[in-house]
Enzyme design. Structure first.
Site, PDB file in Angstrom:
ATOM      1  N   LEU A   1      37.581  38.293 -18.979  1.00  0.00           N
ATOM      2  CA  LEU A   1      38.719  37.843 -17.573  1.00  0.00           C
ATOM      3  C   LEU A   1      38.678  37.140 -16.898  1.00  0.00           C
ATOM      4  O   LEU A   1      37.814  36.814 -16.213  1.00  0.00           O
ATOM      5  CB  LEU A   1      39.443  39.048 -16.979  1.00  0.00           C
TER       6      LEU A   1
ATOM      7  N   SER B   1      31.621  41.594 -19.380  1.00  0.00           N
ATOM      8  CA  SER B   1      33.006  41.976 -18.428  1.00  0.00           C
ATOM      9  C   SER B   1      33.760  42.841 -19.575  1.00  0.00           C
ATOM     10  O   SER B   1      33.293  42.911 -20.487  1.00  0.00           O
ATOM     11  CB  SER B   1      33.362  41.331 -17.679  1.00  0.00           C
ATOM     12  N   GLN B   2      35.267  41.986 -19.879  1.00  0.00           N
ATOM     13  CA  GLN B   2      35.930  42.720 -20.680  1.00  0.00           C
ATOM     14  C   GLN B   2      35.623  42.473 -22.047  1.00  0.00           C
ATOM     15  O   GLN B   2      36.022  43.124 -22.763  1.00  0.00           O
ATOM     16  CB  GLN B   2      37.630  42.016 -20.974  1.00  0.00           C
TER      17      GLN B   2
ATOM     18  N   ASP C   1      27.580  44.325  -7.612  1.00  0.00           N
ATOM     19  CA  ASP C   1      28.952  43.938  -8.996  1.00  0.00           C
ATOM     20  C   ASP C   1      30.340  43.781  -7.786  1.00  0.00           C
ATOM     21  O   ASP C   1      30.173  42.573  -8.119  1.00  0.00           O
ATOM     22  CB  ASP C   1      28.929  44.957 -10.423  1.00  0.00           C
TER      23      ASP C   1
ATOM     24  N   HIS D   1      29.353  40.353  -9.032  1.00  0.00           N
ATOM     25  CA  HIS D   1      29.937  39.907 -11.039  1.00  0.00           C
ATOM     26  C   HIS D   1      30.195  38.751 -11.089  1.00  0.00           C
ATOM     27  O   HIS D   1      29.868  38.118 -12.570  1.00  0.00           O
ATOM     28  CB  HIS D   1      31.402  40.823 -10.989  1.00  0.00           C
TER      29      HIS D   1
END
Length: 307
Positions: A50, A116-117, A233, A288
């Protein structure tokens, strides 16, 4: 005035100098290609998350090429920045179209690193593409079991909402046009999630899916599933979602091995574990946004699976 012998001498020295410069540039390249050929390193495909873009993965590309010289590394340059909010199935189809030619040109297969995404995008690709040839699927801090948390991302995207009421938006037709809502998993509104999620609930076969058997078969063509995450994270919530753990309705984290989707082997996690092909790698102290630029994470959790 230069004599013919002087001109010849200058020409000879210039030619030697040019030849040396060409050699200096060419030999390392040939060496890298030679080692890539000898070692048989498979191409690596990176899918971003993202609000990211391909430019954010320079360090990860460098780590790969330092450890496995000559590896063909491609960061797919699609759905960058705000375009990463497009619906997940739209992203799956776009990334799939860009990735498939790379697969076709890789007789021995490829590796996925999906951040991630992007880890959820890659699951969609692996489930729906029967001809894929992915060896290692490395899921790098990805909300594989869903997302439910008051993070900075949430405050930026939906300033009028908090986690407890975002379901009012996400579980609507309008909400399902936004990527994060496709995997928003509110443990206090389980029925709404199951019936409204156009993406994650289908991938997890939490809602009746006529393609479930085929998707499971496709997903299990991978050779290794590497699930990377960590307690610091700060974005993936709960952080254990990166390893298929998630909240119950009391917001107590239930680990992957006790989750229904594992116990019933709905898309292959239990099969991968039984095969010895499910790898869990937890690293504390990593926020993250730094997973893909942390060299310790690369050497500890990824390098081994990119042969």
């Amino acid at each position: 005035q230069l004599s013919s012998s002087s001109i010849f001498s200058v020409w000879t020295r210039t030619r030697r100098s040019s030849s040396s410069r060409v050699s200096a540039l060419l030999y390392p390249l040939l060496g890298a290609c030679f080692w890539a050929s000898v070692a048989g390193y498979k191409p690596v495909i990176i899918v971003h998350g993202l609000f990211d873009s391909s430019e954010d993965f320079k360090n990860l590309k460098m780590f790969i090429n330092q450890s496995h010289p000559g590896t063909n590394v491609t960061v797919i340059d699609l759905f960058d920045r705000s375009a990463s909010l497009e619906p997940m199935w739209k992203q799956v189809e776009g990334f799939k179209a860009a990735i498939y030619p790379i697969m076709q040109n890789a007789a021995d297969g490829v590796h996925f690193i999906c951040y991630s995404q992007g880890g959820l995008v890659c699951r969609g690709i692996l489930s729906t593409l029967s001809e894929h040839n992915v060896n290692s699927f490395i899921s790098l801090s990805s909300p594989q079991a869903g997302q439910y948390g008051d993070t900075d991302y949430l405050k930026y995207l939906f300033p009028q909402f908090v986690k407890s009421n975002l379901y009012h938006l996400c579980y609507t037709g309008v909400g399902q046009r936004i990527s994060i809502c496709n995997y928003w998993n509110d443990p206090h509104h389980r029925d709404l999630y199951v019936n409204s999620s156009d993406y994650l609930a289908l991938l997890n076969s939490e809602r009746a899916n006529p393609n479930a058997t085929e998707w499971k078969k496709n997903f299990l063509k991978i050779k290794k599933l590497v699930l990377i995450g960590g307690p610091d994270d700060g974005v993936i919530t709960p952080w254990q979602s990166s390893q298929f753990g998630f909240y119950d309705n009391n917001e107590t984290v239930i680990e992957m091995q006790e989750q229904d989707l594992f116990l019933r082997d709905v898309f292959g996690l239990k099969t991968l574990a039984a095969r010895g092909d499910l790898i869990i790698c937890s690293v504390p102290g990593v926020q993250h946004v730094f997973w893909h630029s942390n060299e310790t994470v690369f050497h500890t959790c990824m390098e081994k699976w990119l042969e």
